[in-house]
Design a protein around this motif. Sequence first.
Motif, PDB file in Angstrom:
ATOM      1  N   LEU A  27       0.840  -1.209   0.000  1.00  0.00           N
ATOM      2  CA  LEU A  27       0.000   0.000   0.000  1.00  0.00           C
ATOM      3  C   LEU A  27       0.871   1.253   0.000  1.00  0.00           C
ATOM      4  O   LEU A  27       0.609   2.205  -0.740  1.00  0.00           O
ATOM      5  N   ALA A  28       1.928   1.245   0.809  1.00  0.00           N
ATOM      6  CA  ALA A  28       2.841   2.400   0.846  1.00  0.00           C
ATOM      7  C   ALA A  28       3.528   2.578  -0.502  1.00  0.00           C
ATOM      8  O   ALA A  28       3.659   3.699  -1.001  1.00  0.00           O
ATOM      9  N   TYR A  29       3.953   1.466  -1.112  1.00  0.00           N
ATOM     10  CA  TYR A  29       4.616   1.547  -2.413  1.00  0.00           C
ATOM     11  C   TYR A  29       3.666   2.116  -3.467  1.00  0.00           C
ATOM     12  O   TYR A  29       4.045   2.970  -4.269  1.00  0.00           O
ATOM     13  N   SER A  30       2.418   1.667  -3.455  1.00  0.00           N
ATOM     14  CA  SER A  30       1.430   2.171  -4.420  1.00  0.00           C
ATOM     15  C   SER A  30       1.190   3.662  -4.212  1.00  0.00           C
ATOM     16  O   SER A  30       1.138   4.429  -5.181  1.00  0.00           O
ATOM     17  N   ALA A  31       1.043   4.076  -2.960  1.00  0.00           N
ATOM     18  CA  ALA A  31       0.810   5.496  -2.676  1.00  0.00           C
ATOM     19  C   ALA A  31       2.018   6.342  -3.085  1.00  0.00           C
ATOM     20  O   ALA A  31       1.860   7.429  -3.663  1.00  0.00           O
ATOM     21  N   LEU A  32       3.222   5.846  -2.820  1.00  0.00           N
ATOM     22  CA  LEU A  32       4.429   6.582  -3.210  1.00  0.00           C
ATOM     23  C   LEU A  32       4.559   6.678  -4.734  1.00  0.00           C
ATOM     24  O   LEU A  32       4.958   7.713  -5.267  1.00  0.00           O
ATOM     25  N   CYS A  33       4.219   5.598  -5.423  1.00  0.00           N
ATOM     26  CA  CYS A  33       4.264   5.626  -6.900  1.00  0.00           C
ATOM     27  C   CYS A  33       3.261   6.629  -7.459  1.00  0.00           C
ATOM     28  O   CYS A  33       3.580   7.371  -8.395  1.00  0.00           O
ATOM     29  N   VAL A  34       2.048   6.648  -6.894  1.00  0.00           N
ATOM     30  CA  VAL A  34       1.046   7.624  -7.339  1.00  0.00           C
ATOM     31  C   VAL A  34       1.577   9.035  -7.104  1.00  0.00           C
ATOM     32  O   VAL A  34       1.511   9.904  -7.988  1.00  0.00           O
ATOM     33  N   VAL A  70      -5.834   1.948  -9.553  1.00  0.00           N
ATOM     34  CA  VAL A  70      -6.268   0.556  -9.392  1.00  0.00           C
ATOM     35  C   VAL A  70      -5.545  -0.134  -8.230  1.00  0.00           C
ATOM     36  O   VAL A  70      -6.200  -0.752  -7.377  1.00  0.00           O
ATOM     37  N   PRO A  71      -4.190  -0.063  -8.137  1.00  0.00           N
ATOM     38  CA  PRO A  71      -3.545  -0.742  -7.004  1.00  0.00           C
ATOM     39  C   PRO A  71      -4.000  -0.229  -5.644  1.00  0.00           C
ATOM     40  O   PRO A  71      -4.228  -1.023  -4.724  1.00  0.00           O
ATOM     41  N   LEU A  72      -4.154   1.078  -5.500  1.00  0.00           N
ATOM     42  CA  LEU A  72      -4.636   1.621  -4.229  1.00  0.00           C
ATOM     43  C   LEU A  72      -6.057   1.131  -3.921  1.00  0.00           C
ATOM     44  O   LEU A  72      -6.376   0.813  -2.782  1.00  0.00           O
ATOM     45  N   ALA A  73      -6.893   1.071  -4.955  1.00  0.00           N
ATOM     46  CA  ALA A  73      -8.281   0.648  -4.759  1.00  0.00           C
ATOM     47  C   ALA A  73      -8.370  -0.836  -4.411  1.00  0.00           C
ATOM     48  O   ALA A  73      -9.301  -1.257  -3.726  1.00  0.00           O
ATOM     49  N   VAL A  74      -7.414  -1.629  -4.856  1.00  0.00           N
ATOM     50  CA  VAL A  74      -7.396  -3.052  -4.511  1.00  0.00           C
ATOM     51  C   VAL A  74      -6.832  -3.250  -3.101  1.00  0.00           C
ATOM     52  O   VAL A  74      -7.349  -4.050  -2.326  1.00  0.00           O
ATOM     53  N   LEU A  75      -5.781  -2.499  -2.755  1.00  0.00           N
ATOM     54  CA  LEU A  75      -5.087  -2.718  -1.477  1.00  0.00           C
ATOM     55  C   LEU A  75      -5.750  -2.029  -0.288  1.00  0.00           C
ATOM     56  O   LEU A  75      -5.745  -2.576   0.822  1.00  0.00           O
ATOM     57  N   ILE A 132     -12.818   5.814 -12.765  1.00  0.00           N
ATOM     58  CA  ILE A 132     -13.118   4.516 -13.386  1.00  0.00           C
ATOM     59  C   ILE A 132     -12.116   3.479 -12.916  1.00  0.00           C
ATOM     60  O   ILE A 132     -12.483   2.346 -12.578  1.00  0.00           O
ATOM     61  N   GLY A 133     -10.844   3.854 -12.871  1.00  0.00           N
ATOM     62  CA  GLY A 133      -9.813   2.927 -12.390  1.00  0.00           C
ATOM     63  C   GLY A 133     -10.034   2.526 -10.946  1.00  0.00           C
ATOM     64  O   GLY A 133      -9.860   1.355 -10.578  1.00  0.00           O
ATOM     65  N   ALA A 134     -10.437   3.477 -10.092  1.00  0.00           N
ATOM     66  CA  ALA A 134     -10.724   3.151  -8.695  1.00  0.00           C
ATOM     67  C   ALA A 134     -11.906   2.194  -8.594  1.00  0.00           C
ATOM     68  O   ALA A 134     -11.895   1.262  -7.787  1.00  0.00           O
TER      69      ALA A 134
END
Length: 196
Positions: free
Chosen positions: A37-44, A92-97, A145-147
Amino acid sequence: MTVLLPLSLAVGMGSAVARAVARSGPDPREPLLDGALAYSALCVGYLVFLPQPPAAEPVRPSLGKDVSMALTAGPGDVLPWVQLAGNVLLLVPLAVLAPQRLPWFDSVVKIAFAGLLLSVSIELIQFLAVPGRVAATDDVVCNTIGAAVGGILARLPHWVGSRPQHSASGRAGQTVWVLIAKVEQERGVLSQQRSR
């Protein structure tokens, strides 16, 4: 990659240490989820707040302009399509995690709404504080839409798991066998009453 991955690993390790100190919860996946989750947020954050060269138009309020640019692009021009796909896939990754760690996100509507709020916030910050970024209505729509897609992917195991089983070993199958047994029992009682 050289900065974001170690930071997210540090978050995951910090979560594992905090759980070990607090001795709470036996689930070993939680530090991994925290790190992802942290990695996804940092990438965003990296993707949307990195300054760019000055843009011709800092705001693109008209809905559908990015889509029309992609549809009218030349045969070898894939950049508009990459832009659209990137905006759909961004959250999408944030919405999944996020639903794995935050119980409030228990429906696709809540996840999509959070994606909408996050996307509007991103576009507003890009417009006000990040040089060279374009604040676009299409970005908000694509991010939302991605979320929603991520929310569907996150909820899919719950939906599949809640379906009735249609086999003799499943719950619905047990109900059928119980009904058959009751019918046979009633038939036996009726046949005994007739024979008297």
